[in-house]
Design a protein around this motif. Structure first.
Motif, PDB file in Angstrom:
ATOM      1  N   SER A 150      35.705  40.018  47.134  1.00 10.91           N
ATOM      2  CA  SER A 150      35.766  39.039  46.009  1.00 10.91           C
ATOM      3  C   SER A 150      35.974  37.540  46.461  1.00 10.91           C
ATOM      4  CB  SER A 150      36.929  39.379  44.723  1.00 10.91           C
ATOM      5  OG  SER A 150      38.230  39.079  45.818  1.00 10.91           O
ATOM      6  N   THR A 151      35.688  36.510  45.513  1.00  9.08           N
ATOM      7  CA  THR A 151      35.979  35.345  45.840  1.00  9.08           C
ATOM      8  C   THR A 151      37.190  35.159  46.428  1.00  9.08           C
ATOM      9  OG1 THR A 151      34.448  34.888  44.210  1.00  9.08           O
ATOM     10  CG2 THR A 151      35.460  32.632  45.356  1.00  9.08           C
ATOM     11  N   SER A 152      38.269  35.754  45.745  1.00  6.49           N
ATOM     12  CA  SER A 152      39.657  35.504  45.999  1.00  6.49           C
ATOM     13  C   SER A 152      39.798  35.863  47.499  1.00  6.49           C
ATOM     14  CB  SER A 152      40.417  36.236  45.072  1.00  6.49           C
ATOM     15  OG  SER A 152      40.362  36.010  43.819  1.00  6.49           O
ATOM     16  N   PHE A 181      40.460  26.307  40.108  1.00  5.60           N
ATOM     17  CA  PHE A 181      40.687  27.513  39.517  1.00  5.60           C
ATOM     18  C   PHE A 181      41.735  28.439  39.901  1.00  5.60           C
ATOM     19  CE2 PHE A 181      39.780  32.193  38.883  1.00  5.60           C
ATOM     20  CZ  PHE A 181      39.409  32.104  37.406  1.00  5.60           C
ATOM     21  N   THR A 183      43.026  31.096  40.764  1.00  8.68           N
ATOM     22  CA  THR A 183      43.075  32.031  42.269  1.00  8.68           C
ATOM     23  C   THR A 183      43.205  31.221  43.666  1.00  8.68           C
ATOM     24  OG1 THR A 183      42.491  34.444  42.709  1.00  8.68           O
ATOM     25  CG2 THR A 183      40.722  32.690  42.651  1.00  8.68           C
ATOM     26  N   ASP A 184      42.381  30.243  43.500  1.00 12.92           N
ATOM     27  CA  ASP A 184      42.450  29.318  44.711  1.00 12.92           C
ATOM     28  C   ASP A 184      43.810  28.896  44.948  1.00 12.92           C
ATOM     29  OD1 ASP A 184      39.799  29.646  43.575  1.00 12.92           O
ATOM     30  OD2 ASP A 184      38.940  28.372  45.122  1.00 12.92           O
ATOM     31  N   ASN A 221      37.292  22.322  44.769  1.00 12.95           N
ATOM     32  CA  ASN A 221      36.019  23.267  43.965  1.00 12.95           C
ATOM     33  C   ASN A 221      34.893  22.362  43.901  1.00 12.95           C
ATOM     34  OD1 ASN A 221      37.318  25.837  42.508  1.00 12.95           O
ATOM     35  ND2 ASN A 221      39.012  24.315  43.102  1.00 12.95           N
ATOM     36  N   ASP A 250      35.102  25.837  47.361  1.00 13.30           N
ATOM     37  CA  ASP A 250      34.758  26.935  46.498  1.00 13.30           C
ATOM     38  C   ASP A 250      33.390  26.625  46.000  1.00 13.30           C
ATOM     39  OD1 ASP A 250      34.313  28.425  44.258  1.00 13.30           O
ATOM     40  OD2 ASP A 250      36.450  28.713  44.338  1.00 13.30           O
ATOM     41  N   CYS A 252      31.963  28.544  43.259  1.00 17.05           N
ATOM     42  CA  CYS A 252      31.687  29.496  42.422  1.00 17.05           C
ATOM     43  C   CYS A 252      30.575  28.673  40.949  1.00 17.05           C
ATOM     44  CB  CYS A 252      32.792  29.989  41.866  1.00 17.05           C
ATOM     45  SG  CYS A 252      33.674  31.288  42.706  1.00 17.05           S
ATOM     46  N   HIS A 253      30.982  27.636  40.716  1.00 16.11           N
ATOM     47  CA  HIS A 253      30.195  26.970  39.806  1.00 16.11           C
ATOM     48  C   HIS A 253      29.302  25.960  40.007  1.00 16.11           C
ATOM     49  CE1 HIS A 253      32.778  28.164  36.179  1.00 16.11           C
ATOM     50  NE2 HIS A 253      33.672  28.588  37.219  1.00 16.11           N
ATOM     51  N   TYR A 275      28.373  36.271  40.390  1.00 18.94           N
ATOM     52  CA  TYR A 275      28.100  36.982  39.341  1.00 18.94           C
ATOM     53  C   TYR A 275      27.803  35.980  38.119  1.00 18.94           C
ATOM     54  CZ  TYR A 275      33.343  36.424  39.412  1.00 18.94           C
ATOM     55  OH  TYR A 275      34.313  35.881  39.716  1.00 18.94           O
ATOM     56  N   LYS A 276      27.988  34.483  38.455  1.00 17.38           N
ATOM     57  CA  LYS A 276      27.523  33.586  37.536  1.00 17.38           C
ATOM     58  C   LYS A 276      26.164  33.254  37.600  1.00 17.38           C
ATOM     59  CE  LYS A 276      32.300  31.466  38.144  1.00 17.38           C
ATOM     60  NZ  LYS A 276      33.029  32.167  37.267  1.00 17.38           N
TER      61      LYS A 276
END
Ligand SMILES: Cc1ncc(COP(=O)(O)O)c(C=O)c1O
Ligand SMILES: Nc1ccccc1C(=O)C[C@H](N)C(=O)O
Length: 459
Positions: A150-152, A181, A183-184, A221, A250, A252-253, A275-276
């Motif tokens: 996972s990203t985490s 976010f 989790t980071d 991020n 990170d 993710c976005h 998954y985004k």
């Protein structure tokens, strides 16, 4: 156009740490707590434009869609015509060809070939092979990205790995994005405790001033999950590296929504989910980028047998394999991984610059429609107006955001809520069009008007 939205520009307030208590309560996604229209029964048709200026904005949307070189990509996705899906920044839509590919993987590769598939179907090498498919989307040359976990988990590998690469014990601080976010932030705190470093939370804009001879690594991020604010990756990376520390990002976005250019900007390590904007599916494996120059010294805190130089020797002692594979841990999640691999086909022939141009045009147009349709002062935009500071989502806030988002979803405009007061609308250029943006703004105005009428508020 009147200045209807008060724009706070998603500024770094530096107060993220304190303000985080609310965000730390995980919202599992509005779509799970309010009714989502059934796929077979779309609730938004093509309502007659009644709002002020709606006809001209609807006509502009049609013209923009007609001229959009990416418009046809939407046909590659399983989407309902009556639903405007603006939640691809949480869960990307399903590419239509993925189920058939997965049916083959399950029934043939697993069902018939069984154990042989580790070699003959390329299962064993999937993490680095798919890493090389993700690489161009984040501006990385081959051999630096590995997919898995996972990203985490990858945040943990990257951050502890970065501290170990920094080497010097006098570098006793880890700088972390205070608006991150959650989790980071949680993992950075644990990584700091484990490595005997002090955690220094600062707003991303303050990272250049915060780094110095005591900094081992900084975790930031690229795009803020809440406001949609794009942070200055080239500038922050340069400042961190000038201080002799390592820059960990990170993505993710941002990956799949805008150019990231990891290699060109000299990023040290990076992680992201798939998954985004990469549409890999729920819980699709994340990825880890370790710049080539660091790979020989990258000392993973999770040295599982999959990153051993000779895994099937099953030797008692660990000897790390070379290259991106050093980021592997245990047996890869093959079904999710191969779904991701298939999903990445939608990027064939697409330039991320083209995606960025459409993303900015979409978010500009959505904001323009919201200004035209929604009474002044009703919503506050948290998303910066400057393109250089905007990712691919628009975040609007209002006190009754939970009720507004619930009504929007009931009416087929699917965004999500970040408590207590943020409406998030993600714009995924491969399958969201300008008519979607206009319709979403129009329904948003209707929903706001209804809520006001019920509450007896006049605007
Ligand atoms: C910036 C960011 N980092 C990390 C995560 C989550 O990580 P994981 O994939 O481990 O759930 C998310 C969203 O879920 C995110 O938006
Ligand atoms: N992985 C998830 C599982 C369930 C619900 C939401 C998510 C998200 O990804 C949230 C997202 N990271 C966010 O920016 O809010």
């Amino acid at each position: 156009m009147s200045d209807v939205l008060q724009n706070t520009g998603g500024r770094d307030t530096g107060s993220g740490r304190g303000a985080r208590s609310t965000e730390r309560t995980q919202e599992t996604g509005t779509a799970r707590s309010v009714p989502v229209p059934a796929a077979e029964a779309p609730v938004v048709g093509t309502p007659a434009p009644e709002s002020p200026g709606a006809e001209s904005l609807a006509a502009r949307a049609a013209a923009l869609d007609a001229a959009d070189p990416l418009a046809k990509r939407r046909d590659l996705f399983a989407l309902d015509d009556g639903v405007v899906y603006l939640d691809g920044n949480s869960l990307g839509a399903l590419p239509r060809h993925v189920p058939a590919r997965m049916a083959h993987v399950v029934s043939h590769e697993w069902g018939r070939m069984r154990i042989r598939s580790w070699d003959e179907s390329g299962w064993w090498t999937a993490p680095e092979r798919i890493g090389d498919r993700v690489a161009p989307l984040v501006g990385a040359a081959p051999g630096q990205v590995v997919v898995g976990d996972s990203t985490s988990v990858n945040v943990f590998k990257a951050l502890v790995g970065a501290v170990r690469l920094a080497g010097d014990d006098s570098r006793d601080e880890i700088v972390v994005d205070a608006t991150t976010f959650p989790t980071d932030g949680y993992i950075a705190e644990s990584a700091a405790r484990m490595t005997g470093r002090r955690l220094v939370p600062v707003a991303p804009g303050d990272v250049p001033a915060a780094v110095g001879p005591r900094t081992a690594a900084a975790l930031v991020n690229h795009v803020d999950y809440r406001t949609g604010r794009l942070h200055d990756l080239p500038g922050i990376t340069a400042a961190v590296r000038d201080a002799g520390a390592l820059a960990v990002w990170d993505l993710c976005h941002s990956a799949g929504a805008l150019p990231v250019d990891l290699d060109a900007n000299g990023v040290d390590l990076a992680v992201g989910c798939t998954y985004k904007y990469l549409n890999g599916g729920p819980g699709a494996p994340a990825y880890l980028y370790v710049a080539e120059r660091h790979q020989a010294r990258f000392d993973s805190p999770l040295p599982g047998w999959n990153s051993h130089a000779d895994p099937f020797a099953m030797a008692p002692g660990y000897a790390a394999v070379d290259g991106a594979r050093r980021g592997r841990v245990g047996t890869p999640d093959i079904l999710s991984m191969l779904a991701l691999e298939a999903a990445l086909d939608v990027w064939d022939g697409v330039s991320v610059h083209e995606v960025r141009a459409k993303s900015l045009a979409l978010t500009d147009f959505f904001l323009e429609c919201v200004r035209a349709y929604v009474p002044e002062g009703r919503l506050t935009s948290l998303t910066p107006t400057a393109h250089a500071e905007r990712g691919s989502q628009v975040a609007l806030s209002c006190a009754d955001a939970p009720a507004v988002m619930a009504r929007l979803i009931e009416r087929g405009v699917v965004g999500d809520l970040r408590r207590p007061d943020v409406l998030r609308f993600g714009f995924t250029p491969l399958y969201v069009g300008f008519a979607d943006a206009e319709r979403a703004a129009r329904v948003l105005a209707e929903v706001c008007a209804e809520a006001d009428a019920e509450a007896g508020v006049e605007r």
